[in-house]
Every structure is written in structure tokens, then in C-alpha cells.
Design an enzyme around this catalytic site. Sequence first.
Site, PDB file in Angstrom:
ATOM      1  N   ASP A 123     -23.644  17.012 -51.887  1.00 32.35           N
ATOM      2  CA  ASP A 123     -24.474  18.215 -51.968  1.00 32.35           C
ATOM      3  C   ASP A 123     -23.574  19.446 -51.980  1.00 32.35           C
ATOM      4  O   ASP A 123     -22.739  19.620 -51.101  1.00 32.35           O
ATOM      5  CB  ASP A 123     -25.414  18.266 -50.759  1.00 32.35           C
ATOM      6  CG  ASP A 123     -26.476  19.340 -50.873  1.00 32.35           C
ATOM      7  OD1 ASP A 123     -26.144  20.477 -51.256  1.00 32.35           O
ATOM      8  OD2 ASP A 123     -27.644  19.059 -50.539  1.00 32.35           O
ATOM      9  N   SER A 159     -33.070  22.697 -47.600  1.00 28.38           N
ATOM     10  CA  SER A 159     -31.998  23.680 -47.601  1.00 28.38           C
ATOM     11  C   SER A 159     -32.119  24.629 -46.402  1.00 28.38           C
ATOM     12  O   SER A 159     -32.207  24.181 -45.268  1.00 28.38           O
ATOM     13  CB  SER A 159     -32.041  24.421 -48.942  1.00 28.38           C
ATOM     14  OG  SER A 159     -30.797  24.960 -49.259  1.00 28.38           O
ATOM     15  N   HIS A 201     -28.258  18.990 -54.922  1.00 27.73           N
ATOM     16  CA  HIS A 201     -28.735  19.635 -53.700  1.00 27.73           C
ATOM     17  C   HIS A 201     -30.090  19.075 -53.292  1.00 27.73           C
ATOM     18  O   HIS A 201     -31.046  19.143 -54.057  1.00 27.73           O
ATOM     19  CB  HIS A 201     -28.830  21.141 -53.946  1.00 27.73           C
ATOM     20  CG  HIS A 201     -29.208  21.938 -52.747  1.00 27.73           C
ATOM     21  ND1 HIS A 201     -28.733  21.659 -51.483  1.00 27.73           N
ATOM     22  CD2 HIS A 201     -30.024  23.016 -52.611  1.00 27.73           C
ATOM     23  CE1 HIS A 201     -29.230  22.539 -50.628  1.00 27.73           C
ATOM     24  NE2 HIS A 201     -30.018  23.362 -51.286  1.00 27.73           N
TER      25      HIS A 201
END
Length: 527
Positions: A468, A241, A496
Site C-alpha cells: 500500500d 485510509s 491502497h
Amino acid sequence: MATSRLLRTSAAFLAATALLISGCSSGSSSPDDEASPGLTTEAGAQRPAEEATLAPLPASTPAGLRSYYDQKLTWHACGNGFQCATMKAPLDYSRPEAGDIKLAVARRKATGPGSRLGSLLVNPGGPGGSAIDYLEQYAPQPASIRARYDMAAMDPRGVDHSQPIECLSNKQMDRYTETDQTPDSPAEVNKLTTAFRDFAKGCASRSGKLLSHVSTVEAARDMDMLRAVLGDKKLNFVAASYGTFLGATYAGLYPSRVGRMVLDGAMNPELDSRTTNIEQTAGFDTAFTAFAKDCIKRKNCPLGTKSTQDAGEQLSALFKKLDAHPAATGEDRKLTESLAGTGVIAALYDQRAWPLLRDYLAQAKAGNGRGLLAFSDSYYERSPNGSYSNQMYANPAVNCLDLPPAFTSPEQVRAALPSFRKASPVFGENFAWAALNCAYWPVKPTGTAHRIEAKGAAPILVVGTTRDPATPYIWAKALASQLSSATLLTYDGDGHTAYGRGSTCIDNTINAYLLDGTVPPKHKVCK
């Protein structure tokens, strides 16, 4: 009220809700054709035609930093086979003589068998996620990786164990999260902007000069210092991320020092703040559509069985109902529209949360908001005793320093609402108003949008998931196209990030790269 959407893994959320990990099959077929990076986004926002490129720093260590690079850490046992230490770094890299910041570091030495490959640093994203907690509790650590690497983590400056940013008391944070983020009147707009101002003032009064020195560039420079202190010539790094932006920034600053780097759930550093917010809004809409498609096939779907559009309309109707009449939760706090929206968004980070999300939506429609409140609390990292981690304080502190604000006034938000609603009829308004938070930040931004090419870096593995929500797949494609040595690995799936989430194909491919340096073929797709 989420001040800005977190870019982190779903591990903490899943651990808090005790969900089981389900298996996914691997494959080599191509995913549905996605929008490729270009000048126009799916939501109609314009991308900059050309941005500056992040320039590398000199390869030699500046004289003012030598004492930091040469420092020796004092390690002590801190449980479960881990060792902990504190590393000093300059608060201000432009004036290293002006004072230090203390950064928390943890490691677990390689267990063997096999020759040691060096240290492997991990970061879960955020910004604001504790890398140390992630390493100790959630990070994917297959035995084969633990055997060959010293697993290591450092909480970035301003985060948790490393002189954390502080902003509000726990009671103040409770009130802040309940603030209506879809204002329907001038009075509600004023209440929202007052909440943003008070939040910023709290950060300024409680965190002082630290607020000016928590940028991603500074965190990347801290990582290079840790690399040297650990005795590694190259930095090996697995990040998720927001951590991919941190890793890419490191690669851009120190391309010759890149070792084996995995950037999972990638960000696109070329985008300004407004475009980033619009594209993430579209990402959550894609994730909600996937959830809705699954839900409407079930007789007990709380959003009906007609169509995904109807499901979205029913969810919007639930939010509107909660705006007028918050639901009881069995405690003093009620489930407001804002908390319910955050709870749904939290569940969309991982498809393994879908069964509970269906249950909690049904409960909320019946007037019981306890389940969605629990999801919201997990997102905010609010403990049962009412205390918050510093994640929600470090998050805007980094974001508002890295880029100029998406909006500087409520009028600009109103003008942009059609674009956000187009990106997501359900979440667009919420995301648009959330993007106003940096307008009131007490510290001016030090960064701007830019390309990162990292010319001369060793092969870098960029990983993207096709549906995502938090880091849309188009971002992974964009970052892979920027980094001169990158290869894109695609996970055709939901949720995610991809590593350690059930795809044997993804995990085996990444592990082979980390252990042997084997780069997968271009355009490899796993399911």
C-alpha cells in the site's frame, strides 16, 4: 502541488479514469516479511519510544450535550433511494452553548431479507473525502450488507456538504498546484513558502473560526452523536485510509459503544507528523518499485527494460526535464514537474491504473502532458470546468490541527532531505517539501501523537495491504497491535486499501464479520 498526501480510497480516481476492476485470487500463504513496528523506521527516522494513550470519555452524556443527542432528524428523499438530513452539533464541545455546526447526513434503509443489524456508517478517508458521495457512488455495498444494514454516512465537519472549509479561488488553486515543490534555489524556496503562506491566509479569511474545530477528535464525537440520533446502541463502521484514524479515535473515546468496525488501510496514531511523512514516502517508493518491476518486463515500457533503479532514474530525468520545459497539454495549462509528480502518485494508488500510467509516461516523454495532467486533476478533484472540490482545503485543515507540523522552517526541510531521499530517491524531495505546509497554518494544533488501545471494545478488524503506498503495511500492523481487541487481516497485494477491490478472500472475510460477527483467525492472509 499536493500540500500533504491524501489518505483516501482510490475509488474516485478510478471512476474518473474509467478503469476496469480485475479479479485477484485468494490464498493463505504469508507475505514477505515486513518491517515490524519498532523504534526505527525503514527510512531511519526515530519513533517516539512511548506516547500518551487516548483516554475514553465519560460514558454518560454531559448535560450540555443532551439536547444534541436527543434531536430528531427531518429526513427527505434525495435520489436513488437515499434519504438526507441535517444534524446539529456544537461547534466547540468545550462550550456547546457558543453555537452550532450543521452536518450533512445520508442513509439508505436496509432492503431485506433478514433481520436488520442497525446502521453501518462509512467513511472514505482524506481527511476531506465526502462520506456521502462515497456512500452514494463508490462504497462497497454487497447486496448481503445492504439487506441487513441501514447504510449511512456523514460528511465530517468542514467537508463538502457539512459547512466546507474554503481557501482559494479556482484560478488561485490552479496556480498553487503548479508551484515548484522541489526548489532548486533560494528564490524557488521563497516562492514555495509564499504559496504555503498565501494558502493558509486564504483559509483563515474564508473559513474563520471553523478552522479551529475540524479535528479528528471532534469528528469522532460527532459520530457518537449521530449513532445516538439514529437509535443505535453501538456504532458499526467501515472506514478506509484516514477514516481508520477516525474510527480508531472513536474506539478510544467510546470503547463500550464499538459495534462491528472495519479499519481498512490503517494509520498509526503513534507517529508524529515527520515520521508519518517519511514512512508514507517509503510507501510510495514501494508502490513505484512494484509498478517498475511490472513495467520493465514489457517491451514498450517508457522507463526502459533494465532495472527498477534505472526506471526510477528515468522517471526522475523526466521530472527534471518538465521542471525546465513544461509539456503542452492541449489547453492553457501546461504539465509542470509538480503536476506530473502528482499525476504519477495518483496512479500508484491502484495497480489498475498501471496500463494508463505507462501510456501517459510515454506521451509525456514525447512532449504531450495531457494524460498525466488528467491524473493530477483526478487527485485534486478538479472538474473539467476548472472548479475544485474542497478536499484539498479540508485535508490540511484537519492534518494541521491534529498534529504539530513536521517542519517549521526550510532549514529543517533541508536537514531532513537525506532521510526522505533514502526513503524514496524518486519522490523523497517532493514529499519533504510538501510536509512544510503546516508550518504556516493560522491555527495552532490541538492534537499530538498517541497510542489508541480502546480497552473493552468489541472485536475490531484491521486490514492492511502489503504494498500500500499511502498507508504502509507497517501502519496496519502497528494499529492492530495497539487496539486491545483488534485482529489483523492482510491483503498480499498492490494498491491502497483492500475491501471491494477484487479479492474474494478479503471481501468474504469482511462480509462474514459484518454479518455474523465472525472474526478471522489471527495472521490470515489473502491474495
